[in-house]
Design a protein around this motif. Structure first.
Motif, PDB file in Angstrom:
ATOM      1  N   ALA A 150       1.263   1.928   5.526  1.00 34.05           N
ATOM      2  CA  ALA A 150       1.489   2.149   4.093  1.00 34.05           C
ATOM      3  C   ALA A 150       2.865   2.769   3.926  1.00 34.05           C
ATOM      4  O   ALA A 150       3.405   3.396   4.852  1.00 34.05           O
ATOM      5  CB  ALA A 150       0.404   3.064   3.513  1.00 34.05           C
TER       6      ALA A 150
ATOM      7  N   TYR B  66      -2.651  12.670   3.655  1.00 39.55           N
ATOM      8  CA  TYR B  66      -2.126  11.750   2.644  1.00 39.55           C
ATOM      9  C   TYR B  66      -3.304  11.074   1.935  1.00 39.55           C
ATOM     10  O   TYR B  66      -4.441  11.093   2.415  1.00 39.55           O
ATOM     11  CB  TYR B  66      -1.246  10.675   3.293  1.00 39.55           C
ATOM     12  N   ARG B  67      -2.983  10.460   0.802  1.00 36.62           N
ATOM     13  CA  ARG B  67      -3.944   9.629   0.081  1.00 36.62           C
ATOM     14  C   ARG B  67      -3.349   8.228  -0.053  1.00 36.62           C
ATOM     15  O   ARG B  67      -2.224   8.055  -0.522  1.00 36.62           O
ATOM     16  CB  ARG B  67      -4.240  10.206  -1.301  1.00 36.62           C
ATOM     17  N   LEU B  68      -4.120   7.230   0.354  1.00 29.53           N
ATOM     18  CA  LEU B  68      -3.647   5.845   0.352  1.00 29.53           C
ATOM     19  C   LEU B  68      -4.294   5.054  -0.773  1.00 29.53           C
ATOM     20  O   LEU B  68      -5.491   5.197  -1.039  1.00 29.53           O
ATOM     21  CB  LEU B  68      -3.991   5.168   1.684  1.00 29.53           C
TER      22      LEU B  68
ATOM     23  N   TYR C  90      -8.061   0.477  -0.372  1.00 31.47           N
ATOM     24  CA  TYR C  90      -7.972   1.931  -0.269  1.00 31.47           C
ATOM     25  C   TYR C  90      -7.824   2.486  -1.687  1.00 31.47           C
ATOM     26  O   TYR C  90      -6.897   2.118  -2.420  1.00 31.47           O
ATOM     27  CB  TYR C  90      -6.755   2.353   0.546  1.00 31.47           C
TER      28      TYR C  90
ATOM     29  N   ARG D  96      -1.330  11.036   9.089  1.00 27.83           N
ATOM     30  CA  ARG D  96      -0.124  10.345   9.549  1.00 27.83           C
ATOM     31  C   ARG D  96      -0.068  10.332  11.079  1.00 27.83           C
ATOM     32  O   ARG D  96      -0.349  11.328  11.738  1.00 27.83           O
ATOM     33  CB  ARG D  96       1.120  11.045   9.009  1.00 27.83           C
TER      34      ARG D  96
ATOM     35  N   ALA E   8       1.303   5.584   0.106  1.00 24.12           N
ATOM     36  CA  ALA E   8       0.762   6.845   0.633  1.00 24.12           C
ATOM     37  C   ALA E   8       1.417   8.011  -0.086  1.00 24.12           C
ATOM     38  O   ALA E   8       2.648   8.089  -0.177  1.00 24.12           O
ATOM     39  CB  ALA E   8       1.012   6.944   2.130  1.00 24.12           C
TER      40      ALA E   8
ATOM     41  N   ARG F 197       1.507  12.245  -0.259  1.00 20.67           N
ATOM     42  CA  ARG F 197       1.137  13.443   0.488  1.00 20.67           C
ATOM     43  C   ARG F 197       0.180  14.302  -0.330  1.00 20.67           C
ATOM     44  O   ARG F 197       0.345  14.484  -1.538  1.00 20.67           O
ATOM     45  CB  ARG F 197       2.383  14.254   0.855  1.00 20.67           C
TER      46      ARG F 197
ATOM     47  N   ALA G  57       5.186   5.549   2.679  1.00 24.95           N
ATOM     48  CA  ALA G  57       5.349   6.923   2.229  1.00 24.95           C
ATOM     49  C   ALA G  57       6.786   7.096   1.739  1.00 24.95           C
ATOM     50  O   ALA G  57       7.570   6.139   1.737  1.00 24.95           O
ATOM     51  CB  ALA G  57       5.039   7.885   3.375  1.00 24.95           C
TER      52      ALA G  57
ATOM     53  N   GLU H 227       7.282   9.559   9.331  1.00 28.28           N
ATOM     54  CA  GLU H 227       7.423   8.656   8.198  1.00 28.28           C
ATOM     55  C   GLU H 227       8.559   7.678   8.480  1.00 28.28           C
ATOM     56  O   GLU H 227       9.619   8.052   8.992  1.00 28.28           O
ATOM     57  CB  GLU H 227       7.717   9.442   6.913  1.00 28.28           C
TER      58      GLU H 227
ATOM     59  N   THR I 297       0.842  -1.197   0.000  1.00 34.20           N
ATOM     60  CA  THR I 297       0.000   0.000   0.000  1.00 34.20           C
ATOM     61  C   THR I 297       0.878   1.248   0.000  1.00 34.20           C
ATOM     62  O   THR I 297       1.869   1.320   0.741  1.00 34.20           O
ATOM     63  CB  THR I 297      -0.934   0.004   1.223  1.00 34.20           C
TER      64      THR I 297
ATOM     65  N   PHE J  12      -0.848   5.240   9.692  1.00 40.17           N
ATOM     66  CA  PHE J  12      -1.858   6.236   9.350  1.00 40.17           C
ATOM     67  C   PHE J  12      -3.172   5.929  10.060  1.00 40.17           C
ATOM     68  O   PHE J  12      -3.501   4.768  10.336  1.00 40.17           O
ATOM     69  CB  PHE J  12      -2.115   6.259   7.833  1.00 40.17           C
TER      70      PHE J  12
END
Length: 553
Positions: A243, A222-224, A286, A293, A215, A217, A245, A297, A213, A252
């Motif tokens: 996930a 964030y978008r997963l 997702y 977050r 992630a 920013r 990043a 990270e 998965t 997350f």
């Protein structure tokens, strides 16, 4: 003459009558009458003693036991199991819903658990909070284990959320609220919420670093995008998830519902599970899902491990509760049924079997409660003991759970195999907690890693084991034999033997500190010394009368 209502029942009279026992071809005899309510607290001497010894809230738990053991709540739990969750992917209009529909009984049990303090008692600030929580886990697993999953994750998420003060400010008060709200609304519009967890992926299983998965920013969040193979309780208000990043594997918080829209969490299917049927477990995807977050990270495992650590406490207590429920059912049966002109409870071989099984149950409860008490203490030694001890308690308790419940089912004979009794449900639940958040091999390897990386854990455990030396020569000899066999850590191939030996010694130590002599000495006699068979009941030298009095009275 009394007035009668339209059904013909006398006004003011009780509206139920005894079931018919004369059936024409035969009379119903020698059948124990089902219990209308369970004395889930009042009838469990071992639980009351352990909670009192470790400083839990006995007054609150007495009220909780009355709620959990009530006929109404048990009926709600049964309704939730018999009418399992249903996945609704689309509305009639074709719009995507991604919802799970539950029987109302599920919501009633969830509401009762939330109101009684399953999720918040550990964090109330009162002494013995985790011990009180552990008693909730033990008791509610006897009624409906399915709701324990979302309740446990809600409880366990609290320390992980402390990694972000702003998120904690929004979520933690609602996690700790006694209110349950199963509606599809964003967190800000709810007085109480629940939280789930989604880590496992197809390719990795317990190896969460194999996650795929991703992630990306998007401003402050964030978008997963990715797939999670197991997501339990998918109608929770949010999920802790892992996930990758830019900075590495990251933790997350993914909210389930957003203001004015649904988050990009798509349910793929519900798992067709062996047990835990009242609870929905799912595969999810997702799809550009909004996420916040937690922690830095690259620090994902370190952040989410706080949640995993606390769920492990519950997976150590759950098998004790399941075993207790099965034995309570067996004890009720043998007290009410006669065979060969004697009550079953008076048959020597039956007494031997039940007493032997009772030792596993009391041992799992004692070790789990001792670890809950370690969670309550804040000193470094207690924290280290909790880290290693809860893994040992989980491992041994869950390995004993399956054979104990299987033997208890056999006590009822063919009736124990029938869904009208709780035994099939308990048997289906028996393997679950040994699999959840790490199966046997994973736990054993984690035990070795903890002892290798954290010397204080071994020191704290040894202090517990040494504290009861001198109390029983056979315990002392077994402890010395363990240390002679493994002066250091074992080879990986011996990890199970090592873990079983260490966990059995720890359980014996906990019983020697907290339980009556009949139980502590019985455990040492049957688990650490003397000749015995490999199957339950293949043991001599137990004070069966004293042990069974605790089970049946």
């Amino acid at each position: 003459m009394q007035e009668q209502d339209k059904s013909g029942t006398a006004a003011g009279a009780h509206r139920s009558s005894a079931p018919r026992s004369d059936l024409g071809t035969h009379s119903v005899e020698n059948q124990p009458q089902p219990r209308s309510a369970w004395a889930i607290w009042d009838g469990d001497r071992a639980l009351r003693e352990q909670v009192s010894h470790h400083g839990g809230d006995t007054a609150a738990l007495e009220r909780t036991g009355a709620t959990y053991g009530s006929a109404d709540l048990r009926q709600a739990a049964e309704d939730a199991r018999r009418d399992p969750p249903r996945l609704t992917l689309f509305a009639r209009s074709g719009h995507r819903l991604d919802e799970v529909q539950f029987n109302s009984g599920y919501h009633r049990v969830m509401a009762a658990a939330k109101a009684q303090g399953y999720a918040h008692s550990a964090w109330s600030g009162a002494p013995g909070g985790h011990v009180t929580h552990a008693a909730h886990v033990y008791m509610l697993n006897q009624v409906e284990p399915g709701v324990c999953c979302p309740m446990t994750m809600t409880y366990a998420a609290v320390p992980a959320l402390q990694a972000d003060a702003d998120l904690a400010k929004v979520w933690v008060p609602r996690l700790l609220s006694p209110d349950y709200d199963g509606s599809t609304r964003p967190v800000e519009q709810k007085a109480g919420v629940t939280l789930g967890m989604a880590m496992t992926e197809k390719q990795g299983g317990s190896d969460v670093r194999a996650n795929s998965t991703r992630a990306v920013r998007d401003g402050d969040h964030y978008r997963l995008t990715g797939h999670k193979w197991f997501c339990s309780a998918p109608m929770s208000d949010g999920f802790l998830t892992l996930a990758y990043a830019d900075g590495g594997l990251t933790c997350f918080l993914v909210p389930r519902w957003l203001e004015g829209e649904r988050n990009g969490i798509r349910l793929q299917r519900l798992k067709d599970k062996l047990g835990n049927r009242a609870n929905a477990s799912s595969e999810i995807e997702y799809v550009d899902a909004l996420a916040y977050r937690l922690g830095d990270e690259g620090a994902g495992v370190r952040t989410i491990i706080e949640m995993v650590h606390h769920t492990r406490l519950d997976t150590a207590l759950a098998p004790a509760g399941l075993m207790r429920a099965a034995l309570a059912e067996a004890a009720w049966w043998v007290q009410g049924r006669s065979v060969f002109q004697k009550k079953l409870i008076d048959q020597p071989l039956m007494r031997s079997v039940l007493a032997d099984l009772a030792l596993d149950t009391e041992g799992a409860l004692a070790s789990g409660m001792a670890m809950a008490a370690a969670f309550d203490r804040q000193d470094d030694e207690s924290r280290a003991l909790a880290r290693i001890g809860v893994a040992l308690a989980k491992y041994l308790g869950n390995k004993r759970c399956i054979p104990v419940i299987g033997e208890a089912m056999e006590v009822l004979g063919g009736m124990g195999y029938i869904e009208e009794t709780p035994m099939p449900m308990l048997y289906r639940e028996a393997p679950l907690n040994g699999i959840w958040e790490g199966s046997g091999n994973v736990i054993c390897l984690d035990i070795l890693r903890s002892l290798a990386r954290e010397p204080r854990a071994g020191e704290a455990l040894n202090a517990l084991l040494d504290r009861v030396r001198g109390g029983d020569r056979r315990y002392d000899e077994a402890l010395a034999a363990h240390r002679d066999r493994w002066s250091g850590l074992p080879a990986e191939g011996e990890a199970r033997w090592f873990a079983e030996s260490l966990a059995t010694l720890m359980t014996a130590a906990c019983l020697m500190e907290t339980a009556p002599n009949a139980v502590a000495e019985g455990y040492v006699t049957s688990r650490l010394s003397g000749a015995r068979g490999s199957l339950p009941g293949s043991v001599t030298g137990l004070d069966e009368r004293a042990i069974l009095e605790r089970l049946t009275g």
